[in-house]
Design a protein around this motif. Structure first.
Motif, PDB file in Angstrom:
ATOM      1  N   ARG A 133       0.815  -1.379   0.162  1.00 51.44           N
ATOM      2  CA  ARG A 133       0.107  -0.122   0.186  1.00 51.44           C
ATOM      3  C   ARG A 133       0.725   1.395   0.026  1.00 51.44           C
ATOM      4  NH1 ARG A 133      -4.308  -2.054  -1.906  1.00 51.44           N
ATOM      5  NH2 ARG A 133      -5.218  -3.615  -0.592  1.00 51.44           N
ATOM      6  N   TYR A 134       2.019   1.289   0.334  1.00 53.08           N
ATOM      7  CA  TYR A 134       3.041   2.210   0.200  1.00 53.08           C
ATOM      8  C   TYR A 134       4.366   1.708  -0.214  1.00 53.08           C
ATOM      9  CZ  TYR A 134       5.876   6.045   2.037  1.00 53.08           C
ATOM     10  OH  TYR A 134       6.760   7.336   1.986  1.00 53.08           O
ATOM     11  N   ARG A 135       5.040   2.551  -0.887  1.00 52.90           N
ATOM     12  CA  ARG A 135       6.541   2.267  -1.316  1.00 52.90           C
ATOM     13  C   ARG A 135       7.013   3.841  -1.573  1.00 52.90           C
ATOM     14  NH1 ARG A 135       9.471  -0.756  -6.405  1.00 52.90           N
ATOM     15  NH2 ARG A 135      11.385  -0.672  -5.669  1.00 52.90           N
ATOM     16  N   GLY A 136       8.123   3.949  -0.559  1.00 50.85           N
ATOM     17  CA  GLY A 136       8.836   5.135  -0.879  1.00 50.85           C
ATOM     18  C   GLY A 136       9.681   5.561   0.460  1.00 50.85           C
ATOM     19  N   ARG A 137       9.875   6.713   0.809  1.00 51.47           N
ATOM     20  CA  ARG A 137      10.936   7.150   1.807  1.00 51.47           C
ATOM     21  C   ARG A 137      10.054   7.117   2.966  1.00 51.47           C
ATOM     22  NH1 ARG A 137      10.853  13.548   0.060  1.00 51.47           N
ATOM     23  NH2 ARG A 137       9.066  14.107   1.025  1.00 51.47           N
ATOM     24  N   VAL A 138      11.284   7.219   4.233  1.00 55.36           N
ATOM     25  CA  VAL A 138      10.636   7.519   5.648  1.00 55.36           C
ATOM     26  C   VAL A 138      10.178   8.984   5.652  1.00 55.36           C
ATOM     27  CG1 VAL A 138      11.720   7.617   8.029  1.00 55.36           C
ATOM     28  CG2 VAL A 138      12.449   5.987   6.583  1.00 55.36           C
ATOM     29  N   ASP A 139      10.918   9.926   5.151  1.00 53.81           N
ATOM     30  CA  ASP A 139      10.647  11.233   5.258  1.00 53.81           C
ATOM     31  C   ASP A 139      11.622  11.983   4.313  1.00 53.81           C
ATOM     32  OD1 ASP A 139      12.894  11.949   6.677  1.00 53.81           O
ATOM     33  OD2 ASP A 139      11.674  11.809   8.595  1.00 53.81           O
ATOM     34  N   ALA A 140      11.662  13.198   4.341  1.00 52.00           N
ATOM     35  CA  ALA A 140      12.547  14.303   3.466  1.00 52.00           C
ATOM     36  C   ALA A 140      13.886  14.265   3.868  1.00 52.00           C
ATOM     37  CB  ALA A 140      12.099  15.791   3.521  1.00 52.00           C
ATOM     38  N   SER A 141      14.434  13.307   5.053  1.00 50.03           N
ATOM     39  CA  SER A 141      15.734  13.471   5.417  1.00 50.03           C
ATOM     40  C   SER A 141      16.482  12.976   4.672  1.00 50.03           C
ATOM     41  CB  SER A 141      16.043  12.641   6.613  1.00 50.03           C
ATOM     42  OG  SER A 141      15.198  13.288   7.777  1.00 50.03           O
ATOM     43  N   ARG A 142      17.956  13.221   4.362  1.00 43.65           N
ATOM     44  CA  ARG A 142      18.761  12.636   3.461  1.00 43.65           C
ATOM     45  C   ARG A 142      20.130  12.412   4.364  1.00 43.65           C
ATOM     46  NH1 ARG A 142      14.964  12.105   0.660  1.00 43.65           N
ATOM     47  NH2 ARG A 142      14.625  13.103  -1.026  1.00 43.65           N
ATOM     48  N   ASN A 143      21.123  13.288   4.356  1.00 48.71           N
ATOM     49  CA  ASN A 143      22.352  12.882   4.955  1.00 48.71           C
ATOM     50  C   ASN A 143      22.209  13.301   6.593  1.00 48.71           C
ATOM     51  OD1 ASN A 143      23.417  11.942   2.798  1.00 48.71           O
ATOM     52  ND2 ASN A 143      24.466  13.538   2.132  1.00 48.71           N
ATOM     53  N   ALA A 144      21.309  13.782   6.818  1.00 48.22           N
ATOM     54  CA  ALA A 144      21.029  14.227   8.365  1.00 48.22           C
ATOM     55  C   ALA A 144      19.422  14.285   8.531  1.00 48.22           C
ATOM     56  CB  ALA A 144      21.670  15.583   8.451  1.00 48.22           C
ATOM     57  N   PRO A 145      18.985  13.827   9.714  1.00 47.89           N
ATOM     58  CA  PRO A 145      17.412  14.139   9.720  1.00 47.89           C
ATOM     59  C   PRO A 145      17.067  15.558   9.633  1.00 47.89           C
ATOM     60  CG  PRO A 145      18.475  13.234  11.949  1.00 47.89           C
ATOM     61  CD  PRO A 145      19.602  13.612  10.786  1.00 47.89           C
ATOM     62  N   VAL A 146      16.101  15.782   8.915  1.00 46.55           N
ATOM     63  CA  VAL A 146      15.364  16.967   8.803  1.00 46.55           C
ATOM     64  C   VAL A 146      14.308  17.629   9.793  1.00 46.55           C
ATOM     65  CG1 VAL A 146      13.635  18.374   7.051  1.00 46.55           C
ATOM     66  CG2 VAL A 146      15.615  16.887   6.155  1.00 46.55           C
ATOM     67  N   PRO A 147      14.550  18.449  10.616  1.00 47.75           N
ATOM     68  CA  PRO A 147      13.700  18.515  11.754  1.00 47.75           C
ATOM     69  C   PRO A 147      12.332  19.173  11.376  1.00 47.75           C
ATOM     70  CG  PRO A 147      15.543  20.033  11.743  1.00 47.75           C
ATOM     71  CD  PRO A 147      15.827  19.234  10.589  1.00 47.75           C
ATOM     72  N   ASP A 148      11.351  18.429  12.002  1.00 47.33           N
ATOM     73  CA  ASP A 148      10.001  18.929  11.550  1.00 47.33           C
ATOM     74  C   ASP A 148       9.585  18.245  10.266  1.00 47.33           C
ATOM     75  OD1 ASP A 148       9.655  19.762  14.272  1.00 47.33           O
ATOM     76  OD2 ASP A 148      10.442  21.713  13.558  1.00 47.33           O
ATOM     77  N   ALA A 149      10.247  17.370   9.650  1.00 45.80           N
ATOM     78  CA  ALA A 149       9.871  16.734   8.353  1.00 45.80           C
ATOM     79  C   ALA A 149       8.451  16.196   8.588  1.00 45.80           C
ATOM     80  CB  ALA A 149      10.948  15.801   7.672  1.00 45.80           C
ATOM     81  N   ARG A 150       7.856  16.189   7.437  1.00 48.54           N
ATOM     82  CA  ARG A 150       6.370  15.521   7.269  1.00 48.54           C
ATOM     83  C   ARG A 150       6.862  13.985   7.377  1.00 48.54           C
ATOM     84  NH1 ARG A 150       3.264  12.436   4.010  1.00 48.54           N
ATOM     85  NH2 ARG A 150       1.089  12.691   4.347  1.00 48.54           N
ATOM     86  N   ARG A 151       6.288  13.314   8.283  1.00 42.04           N
ATOM     87  CA  ARG A 151       6.333  11.768   8.346  1.00 42.04           C
ATOM     88  C   ARG A 151       5.675  11.010   7.163  1.00 42.04           C
ATOM     89  NH1 ARG A 151       4.992  11.344  14.772  1.00 42.04           N
ATOM     90  NH2 ARG A 151       6.126   9.049  14.437  1.00 42.04           N
ATOM     91  N   ASP A 152       6.329  10.743   6.322  1.00 36.13           N
ATOM     92  CA  ASP A 152       5.577  10.220   5.014  1.00 36.13           C
ATOM     93  C   ASP A 152       5.385   8.739   5.395  1.00 36.13           C
ATOM     94  OD1 ASP A 152       5.949  12.558   3.630  1.00 36.13           O
ATOM     95  OD2 ASP A 152       7.904  12.207   3.179  1.00 36.13           O
ATOM     96  N   LEU A 153       6.262   8.199   5.834  1.00 38.62           N
ATOM     97  CA  LEU A 153       5.962   6.595   6.264  1.00 38.62           C
ATOM     98  C   LEU A 153       4.970   6.559   7.201  1.00 38.62           C
ATOM     99  CD1 LEU A 153       6.635   3.615   5.653  1.00 38.62           C
ATOM    100  CD2 LEU A 153       8.483   4.074   7.322  1.00 38.62           C
ATOM    101  N   PHE A 154       5.223   7.033   8.286  1.00 40.04           N
ATOM    102  CA  PHE A 154       4.531   7.019   9.343  1.00 40.04           C
ATOM    103  C   PHE A 154       2.945   7.360   9.126  1.00 40.04           C
ATOM    104  CE2 PHE A 154       2.210   8.492  13.087  1.00 40.04           C
ATOM    105  CZ  PHE A 154       2.393   7.621  14.168  1.00 40.04           C
ATOM    106  N   GLU A 155       2.755   8.483   8.490  1.00 41.27           N
ATOM    107  CA  GLU A 155       1.120   9.010   8.230  1.00 41.27           C
ATOM    108  C   GLU A 155       0.563   7.949   7.225  1.00 41.27           C
ATOM    109  OE1 GLU A 155      -0.354  11.318   9.567  1.00 41.27           O
ATOM    110  OE2 GLU A 155       1.387  12.111  10.522  1.00 41.27           O
ATOM    111  N   ALA A 156       1.373   7.220   6.265  1.00 43.63           N
ATOM    112  CA  ALA A 156       0.805   6.578   5.403  1.00 43.63           C
ATOM    113  C   ALA A 156       0.421   5.285   6.015  1.00 43.63           C
ATOM    114  CB  ALA A 156       1.782   6.069   4.188  1.00 43.63           C
ATOM    115  N   MET A 157       1.220   4.779   6.827  1.00 47.76           N
ATOM    116  CA  MET A 157       1.034   3.553   7.683  1.00 47.76           C
ATOM    117  C   MET A 157       0.008   3.608   8.749  1.00 47.76           C
ATOM    118  SD  MET A 157       2.695   1.412   5.937  1.00 47.76           S
ATOM    119  CE  MET A 157       2.206   0.027   6.691  1.00 47.76           C
TER     120      MET A 157
END
Length: 184
Positions: A133-157
């Motif tokens: 039902r979901y394929r993608g990223r955890v969130d917008a973080s790349r080489n470091a965590p992005v503070p307050d990033a939308r929680r893409d994986l969490f929200e979808a799950m």
């Protein structure tokens, strides 16, 4: 060089597996599935994208467990070419990060091929029936965590656990390519 995941074939069933875990057990798909779903994350020890997303993935895995959604990490990298991803190092990595989910080793790389995984970290989110039902990223973080990033994986799950599917956007995973063995 960063690799981006393709769109997921939503509705496909999770391929079965039986893999060694860093805690000494051998776990199957049925062993790790949650009552409301499962997230399979292809990851590894050395990838800076994994390390950047890991604090948020650990947090999200803990919160998803309360919702009946389990998380499992799988490393499929060629450890001969990338010794930092060897099983012994995975054991150390899991302890260092206090991973709240099993971390499995796909030495043959057959599981990564079965899932169609291409990069790390790449998340495959399944519903209670183990349909994608979901394929993608955890969130917008790349080489470091992005503070307050939308929680893409969490929200979808969270939506998948509640309603069986995710209505929100699905952003492709972006990370290091899986390090395939020669001839793969």
């Amino acid at each position: 060089m960063a690799t981006e995941s393709p769109a997921g074939e939503l509705g496909a069933f999770a391929p079965a597996f039986s893999l060694p875990a860093t805690d000494g057990r051998t776990l199957t798909l049925d062993d790790v599935r949650g009552e409301q779903g499962l997230v399979v994350v292809f990851m590894c020890n050395h990838c800076p994208y994994v390390r950047g997303a890991l604090p948020h993935l650990v947090r999200d895995a803990q919160e998803l467990a309360v919702l009946g959604v389990n998380v499992v990490g799988i490393s499929s990298n060629d450890a001969a070419a990338y010794p930092d991803d060897a099983f012994e190092r995975m054991v150390e990595f899991a302890a260092q990060w206090k991973l709240p989910f099993p971390y499995l080793y796909d030495e043959s790389q057959q599981v990564a091929h079965a899932y169609g995984a291409v990069c790390t970290p790449e998340c495959f989110g399944y519903d209670a029936a183990l349909k994608l039902r979901y394929r993608g990223r955890v969130d917008a973080s790349r080489n470091a965590p992005v503070p307050d990033a939308r929680r893409d994986l969490f929200e979808a799950m969270r939506e998948i656990a509640k309603a069986g599917e995710a209505e929100g956007p699905q952003f492709p995973a972006l990370g290091c390519s899986i390090k395939w063995k020669a001839g793969r």
